[in-house]
Each structure stands twice: as C-alpha cells, then as structure tokens.
Write a protein that holds these residues in place. Structure first.
Motif, mmCIF file in Angstrom:
data_model
loop_
_atom_site.group_PDB
_atom_site.id
_atom_site.type_symbol
_atom_site.label_atom_id
_atom_site.label_comp_id
_atom_site.label_asym_id
_atom_site.label_seq_id
_atom_site.Cartn_x
_atom_site.Cartn_y
_atom_site.Cartn_z
ATOM 1 N N UNK A 234 7.906 -1.460 -1.308
ATOM 2 C CA UNK A 234 7.926 -2.356 -0.148
ATOM 3 C C UNK A 234 6.562 -2.555 0.497
ATOM 4 N N UNK A 235 5.644 -1.609 0.309
ATOM 5 C CA UNK A 235 4.347 -1.674 0.986
ATOM 6 C C UNK A 235 3.182 -1.631 -0.022
ATOM 7 N N UNK A 236 3.189 -2.462 -1.055
ATOM 8 C CA UNK A 236 2.127 -2.367 -2.066
ATOM 9 C C UNK A 236 0.784 -2.906 -1.602
ATOM 10 N N UNK A 237 0.790 -3.977 -0.781
ATOM 11 C CA UNK A 237 -0.450 -4.611 -0.320
ATOM 12 C C UNK A 237 -0.416 -4.666 1.202
ATOM 13 N N UNK A 238 -1.387 -4.026 1.834
ATOM 14 C CA UNK A 238 -1.404 -3.896 3.290
ATOM 15 C C UNK A 238 -2.703 -4.472 3.849
ATOM 16 N N UNK A 239 -2.581 -5.327 4.870
ATOM 17 C CA UNK A 239 -3.744 -5.984 5.471
ATOM 18 C C UNK A 239 -3.774 -5.708 6.966
ATOM 19 N N UNK A 240 -4.922 -5.234 7.459
ATOM 20 C CA UNK A 240 -5.075 -4.970 8.891
ATOM 21 C C UNK A 240 -6.417 -5.534 9.361
ATOM 22 N N UNK A 241 -6.617 -5.535 10.674
ATOM 23 C CA UNK A 241 -7.895 -6.009 11.203
ATOM 24 C C UNK A 241 -8.859 -4.838 11.362
ATOM 25 N N UNK A 242 -9.880 -5.021 12.192
ATOM 26 C CA UNK A 242 -10.956 -4.044 12.267
ATOM 27 C C UNK A 242 -10.999 -3.303 13.600
ATOM 28 N N UNK A 243 -9.841 -3.213 14.265
ATOM 29 C CA UNK A 243 -9.786 -2.524 15.547
ATOM 30 C C UNK A 243 -9.859 -1.018 15.391
ATOM 31 N N UNK A 244 -9.972 -0.341 16.524
ATOM 32 C CA UNK A 244 -10.074 1.115 16.522
ATOM 33 C C UNK A 244 -8.852 1.759 15.867
ATOM 34 N N UNK A 245 -7.655 1.136 16.060
ATOM 35 C CA UNK A 245 -6.435 1.714 15.505
ATOM 36 C C UNK A 245 -6.474 1.798 13.985
ATOM 37 N N UNK A 246 -7.286 0.962 13.353
ATOM 38 C CA UNK A 246 -7.291 0.888 11.890
ATOM 39 C C UNK A 246 -8.601 1.389 11.277
ATOM 40 N N UNK A 247 -9.367 2.158 12.032
ATOM 41 C CA UNK A 247 -10.665 2.617 11.532
ATOM 42 C C UNK A 247 -10.532 3.592 10.363
ATOM 43 N N UNK A 248 -9.363 4.219 10.208
ATOM 44 C CA UNK A 248 -9.148 5.132 9.071
ATOM 45 C C UNK A 248 -7.870 4.767 8.327
ATOM 46 N N UNK A 249 -7.526 3.486 8.358
ATOM 47 C CA UNK A 249 -6.240 3.050 7.804
ATOM 48 C C UNK A 249 -6.165 3.211 6.293
ATOM 49 N N UNK A 250 -7.310 3.247 5.639
ATOM 50 C CA UNK A 250 -7.319 3.382 4.175
ATOM 51 C C UNK A 250 -6.706 4.701 3.716
ATOM 52 N N UNK A 251 -6.543 5.652 4.643
ATOM 53 C CA UNK A 251 -5.990 6.955 4.277
ATOM 54 C C UNK A 251 -4.487 6.912 4.027
ATOM 55 N N UNK A 252 -3.825 5.796 4.337
ATOM 56 C CA UNK A 252 -2.385 5.713 4.056
ATOM 57 C C UNK A 252 -2.126 5.440 2.586
#
Length: 380
Positions: free
Chosen positions: A263-281
């Motif tokens: 269900x979550x193969x491709x994930x897109x986020x912006x560049x806010x503080x909340x997503x500064x380490x989002x690649x770790x998911x």
C-alpha cells in the motif's frame, strides 16, 4: 545528453553526491550532463572562504572542499559547494543580465508616450498595445509590461487597472530541513517522477502537515492516496521528525509489513521540519527495504497538489486559527471518516472510502480506524 542548465534539484543531487565522495564523471552521468558542465558549475557557483594561496593537493583531487578531511583546520583558501548558495548565485546572475532594457532610450520614450496616454484613459496594457501600430513596430507586449514594472516608464504599475487584483509571488526564505543532504541522492522530485513512470500501477502516497494556531504544540500529519481522493491523519508533535516517523511506524505495525509494502510503495513529502528524516521509514528494524521516499522541489507545493487540494475538506472542520492541541486522535479519525464518505463528482459520484475498500479491502480501513458514514449523515 540533452539538458542545458542545472536546476535546484540537480544542484541538491550534486551536493549530495559530493558529500558521498563520488567522482565527477559518475555524478555527471547521474545528472545527465557532460562532466565539463559539472566542473563549470563547481567553479562558478561555489562559495569561497578566504585563506592563504598555497597550493592544495586535496583541492586538485576533490575540486571543492566539502569532503576534505582537514577542512576544519586548513589555513588555505577554501571552496565549498552548497546548493542553496549556488541557486541564489545563478538566479542573481540571470536577473542581472536581464535587468537593463535592451531598447534605445529614444524608443523607450516613444513607448512611454503611447502607454502614458492610454493609461490616463483607464486602458489596459493589452488594449494599448493591440491598438498601437507604433508599439507593435518597436517591441512585444511582454516588453511593454516589463518596462512598466521595472520603472523604465513614467507610468507606475499601481496605476494599472488590475495590478492590485493579482497577488505577486513573494520570495521565500524557506530552505531544506534535511538532516543529511546525502538523503536527497536518488530521492528528488525527478527521481519520484521516474519511479511513478516505471511503476504505473503502484499506489502513490503523499504526506503533509496541517497546523492550527501558530503557537500550537501539535499538528496533524495528513496521508493521502491521490488516485482515490482518500486521506487520513495522525496527531504528531509539531515540527518533530521523530514524531512523524513514529506515526508511520505505528501504521506499519497496525497493518503489517506485507500490507505496508503493497500500500505504501512510493511516498512523497515536502521539505518541512516534520520530514527532515522521513527517508528512515524506508527500512524495517532488520534493514529490509519496504518502500521508497521522495522529496518535492523547493518552494513547490504543486508537486503534491492532490494532497494540498484535499486539505480543503480538513479546513471545513478545522478552520485556520483554531487550536489543534485539545483535539484527540478519535476526533481526527471521525473527521476523516466523514471526509472520506463525502460523495465527489470527480470520482463519478462515489466516495473515497468505497474506492479504497474496493481496491485494498475493508480490513485496511478498519486498521487505520476509518469508518463508512451513511450518506445522509455525513457532516462537514
């Protein structure tokens, strides 16, 4: 190779590759440019730090000092490549080259006379240009407008009929908040577009955050399936990358790794503080990759326009300026249950809940606590 100029995404990738100590030819191949273009970019748009002029062997090998092991105590002149600085320098160079009018002063005087006479009568620039053979013989309509906005004419932009109607874009000071520029390598918006093109049937997930009052300590992480117009949310600590990641990890535990991979193969986020380490998911505790994450271009909310558009329904129930701190997760779940049960004309008079249930099953919806609200009881 086809491409002529590096954009912001290319420059971010370039810096990330430099931090990873990749050779210039390998970087050029990744970017799709000739190596000479990359060398020229580093020479023209790097930031110089003063020092002595003694020759540097490390500089000869690395071109810039980003990856030099002794840069912290080196007395020599240093050269650092930073994508934000490079974008600013490049944009400034472009603006400077286009800032002075190319028309002769006598021709500008003719344009000024024609435009001033029309504006006094309340005419638009388009009307003035379309009605004047003189202006058409001198320049284009865009040049007339540019001369007016730059102050080269006696007519002020505020005298134009619709000048105050349209909002002008205000330059933003926003910057990437990634904890490591290396994380952008292979995760830019261009990489995202390639991934979507290569996996056309894969589900795309877009992330954003919704805030209430400026001084709130909590925010809502919104998770959207653009293909279905579906969105749900989780309460997180405002500006906390750890809290955003924890929310996604909890969803992964709730639905299971196999379902998360599907269900979550491709994930897109912006560049806010909340997503500064989002690649770790992307990986689980065993280091196995479950999904891919990507980041939008700087200052480009339209890169995930579907997610932004779905926030309209959130604002029906949580208007801007209303505090989120007192809201519970149960309230958030009920809110998105109503939103996803709302019939959409764009979906063929169906609601997002029914589309997702048909595609992924009711079990998934139960696991993320989204319920079907009867049509006549939907409340927005």
């Amino acid at each position: 190779m086809g491409k002529k100029q590096l954009d912001a995404a290319d420059r971010m990738t370039l810096q990330g590759c430099l931090e990873m100590k990749q050779p210039i030819r390998q970087i050029a191949l990744r970017l799709g440019f000739d190596p000479a273009t990359v060398y020229r970019e580093l020479a023209r748009n790097s930031r110089k730090v003063p020092g002595n002029s003694n020759p540097c062997l490390c500089r000869d090998r690395f071109i810039v000092c980003n990856m030099c092991p002794i840069k912290g105590h080196c007395p020599r002149e240093k050269l650092y490549y930073d994508f934000a600085y490079a974008v600013d320098v490049s944009d400034r160079r472009k603006r400077l080259s286009r800032s002075s009018p190319k028309l002769a002063q006598n021709l500008i005087a003719l344009v000024d006379a024609e435009v001033s006479a029309g504006v006094v009568l309340g005419q638009s620039l388009h009307h003035i240009f379309a009605s004047s053979k003189t202006l058409k013989s001198i320049c284009s309509e865009a040049t007339v407008r540019r001369l007016c906005y730059r102050g080269s004419l006696s007519v002020r932009p505020s005298q134009l009929r619709k000048y105050v109607v349209y909002r002008r874009q205000i330059p933003s000071d926003e910057r990437f908040h990634l904890k490591s520029i290396k994380a952008l390598v292979g995760r830019t918006y261009k990489d995202y577009k390639r991934a979507v093109a290569s996996h056309k049937t894969a589900n795309v997930v877009q992330y954003d955050s919704v805030i209430g009052k400026f001084d709130d300590r909590r925010a809502i992480l919104t998770i959207a399936f653009p293909r279905f117009g579906f969105q749900f949310g989780r309460l997180i600590e405002k500006g906390s990358s750890a809290s955003a990641n924890a929310a996604v990890f909890q969803i992964r535990r709730d639905i299971g790794e196999d379902a998360f991979r599907r269900l979550f193969p491709i994930n897109l986020c912006d560049n806010g503080f909340e997503f500064s380490a989002f690649f770790r998911i992307e990986a689980n505790e065993r280091g196995e990759k479950l999904c891919s994450t990507f980041f939008t271009n700087p200052y480009r909310a339209t890169d995930k326009a579907e997610c932004e558009r779905l926030h309209e329904f959130v604002r029906y129930l949580l208007p801007k300026g209303r505090s989120i701190d007192g809201i519970t997760q149960d309230t958030i779940d009920d809110m998105f249950s109503n939103i996803n049960s709302y019939v959409r004309k764009s979906l063929g008079d169906r609601c997002p809940y029914d589309l997702v249930r048909h595609r992924f099953g009711k079990t998934f919806l139960d696991q993320i606590r989204i319920n079907r609200i009867p049509k006549k009881k939907v409340r927005l």
